[in-house]
Design a protein around this motif. Structure first.
Motif, short mmCIF file in Angstrom:
data_model
loop_
_atom_site.label_atom_id
_atom_site.label_comp_id
_atom_site.label_asym_id
_atom_site.label_seq_id
_atom_site.Cartn_x
_atom_site.Cartn_y
_atom_site.Cartn_z
N ALA A 39 -48.13 61.42 4.86
CA ALA A 39 -47.29 60.79 3.83
C ALA A 39 -48.12 60.41 2.60
CB ALA A 39 -46.60 59.56 4.41
N ASP A 121 -39.02 69.30 4.27
CA ASP A 121 -38.09 68.18 4.37
C ASP A 121 -38.90 66.88 4.42
OD1 ASP A 121 -36.15 66.31 4.87
OD2 ASP A 121 -35.45 67.19 6.76
N PRO A 122 -39.22 66.29 3.26
CA PRO A 122 -40.07 65.10 3.23
C PRO A 122 -39.52 63.93 4.05
CG PRO A 122 -39.85 66.05 1.03
CD PRO A 122 -38.89 66.77 1.91
N GLY A 123 -38.21 63.84 4.18
CA GLY A 123 -37.63 62.75 4.96
C GLY A 123 -37.90 62.86 6.44
N LYS A 126 -40.57 60.38 7.98
CA LYS A 126 -40.09 59.03 8.27
C LYS A 126 -39.19 59.01 9.50
CE LYS A 126 -40.24 58.15 3.31
NZ LYS A 126 -39.44 58.00 2.08
N SER A 127 -38.37 60.04 9.64
CA SER A 127 -37.47 60.09 10.79
C SER A 127 -38.24 60.25 12.10
CB SER A 127 -36.47 61.23 10.64
OG SER A 127 -35.63 61.03 9.51
N ARG A 130 -39.94 57.02 12.88
CA ARG A 130 -38.99 56.05 13.41
C ARG A 130 -38.72 56.30 14.89
NH1 ARG A 130 -32.53 55.50 11.90
NH2 ARG A 130 -32.04 54.10 13.62
N GLU A 155 -38.72 51.78 4.74
CA GLU A 155 -38.33 53.17 4.52
C GLU A 155 -38.16 53.91 5.85
OE1 GLU A 155 -40.98 55.16 1.94
OE2 GLU A 155 -40.55 53.88 0.20
N SER A 159 -34.47 55.32 7.93
CA SER A 159 -34.32 56.77 7.87
C SER A 159 -33.37 57.23 8.96
CB SER A 159 -35.69 57.44 8.04
OG SER A 159 -36.23 57.13 9.31
#
Length: 301
Positions: A39, A121-123, A126-127, A130, A155, A159
């Protein structure tokens, strides 16, 4: 994408790697550390020269008590995560041995397929973070772990969910358990007696598992305590614990410099005082917390 699907299946196996309720956060902590680096820097590459201290500190702070040195403890996941198909080393070195890691100046990283998926897929970073942190740590500890690996807790924890809960015999939390625990302890902290209310509702009091739900702890009254927010946090971090005869323990690893903080020392040796008929924590759950969560040794009296 195919890479993402493979990754999710491997993460599913990783998060289920527990044995008899024993905590095994070594690989998840390494993976979270790698996600934090990705990140920040766009690469998960982690030289052993850095991992031995960074991962060693994480294991000492958030892992169960161990007689293994920090350096050796870090070498285990650093070399063994390769077998999960998620992690690669730039040198072919034996499992678990520290010397080859030092002499060969080994660098570890997430497999290229994972890094490509994260770039697309930058998200996803975080997913995945999590999913990992929520699978291995209670809410009171999860945010601290995320900060320690360089991720923003707000953040990450807002997510989307990546890995769905498995079907079939998956455990589900009992939604009535928290309120039942609070009622059993008269809506008071079992350690300090705090009983704040806002209107007709308790405030700052939470139901705490003695043996964490995520590690086999049941939603039973004999696995619960009503604790104020502060003491819940300290209990889950291992600064506070219980003896076999249900007296409060304060870890000798806990230190404080103010009079407000020193109040915690006064809890040491204090017996739990439940109301008549309240189910006290069962011996097996207390033993689990003592082995898997409580930090070091208790204060000397």
């Amino acid at each position: 994408m195919p890479e993402a699907s493979v990754m999710l299946r491997r993460l599913e196996r990783l998060r289920q790697h527990q044995k008899d309720g024993r905590r095994a956060p070594h690989k998840p902590l390494l993976l979270l550390l790698a996600l934090g680096r990705f990140a920040r820097y766009g690469t998960s590459a982690l030289p052993w020269s850095e991992a031995e201290s960074l991962l060693g500190d994480l294991l000492a702070e958030y892992g169960p008590a161990s007689r293994t040195s920090r350096r050796q403890g870090a070498a285990y996941p650093f070399t063994r995560l390769r077998s999960d198909g998620i992690w690669v080393l730039d040198r072919d070195v034996p499992m678990d041995l520290v010397r080859p890691l030092v002499e060969e100046r080994v660098v570890g990283s997430l497999v290229p397929a994972l890094e490509r998926a994260f770039r697309d897929d930058p998200g996803l970073v975080k997913s995945v973070a999590r999913t990992l942190v929520e699978s291995h740590f209670p809410d009171t500890v999860a945010a601290d772990v995320l900060v320690a690996v360089g991720l923003d807790p707000d953040e990450v924890r807002h997510s989307g969910e990546v890995i769905p809960e498995p079907d079939g015999d998956a455990r589900r939390r009992d939604p009535k358990w928290p309120s039942a625990v609070l009622r059993a302890w008269d809506c008071q902290c079992a350690f300090c007696g705090f009983d704040g209310q806002l209107g007709n509702w308790p405030v700052g009091i939470e139901a705490a598992h003695v043996r964490w739900f995520k590690h086999g702890g049941p939603d039973d009254l004999d696995n619960g305590l009503a604790l104020c927010v502060l003491h819940h946090k300290l209990f889950d971090r291992g600064a506070l614990g219980l003896t076999k005869d249900l007296r409060i323990q304060v870890s000798a690893s806990f230190t404080t410099r103010t009079e407000a903080g020193r109040i915690l020392y006064r809890l040491h040796g204090r017996p739990l005082r439940p109301r008549p008929g309240t189910a006290v924590p069962a011996a097996q759950h207390v033993a689990w917390h003592q082995s898997e969560v409580f930090r070091g040794v208790a204060l000397q009296t």
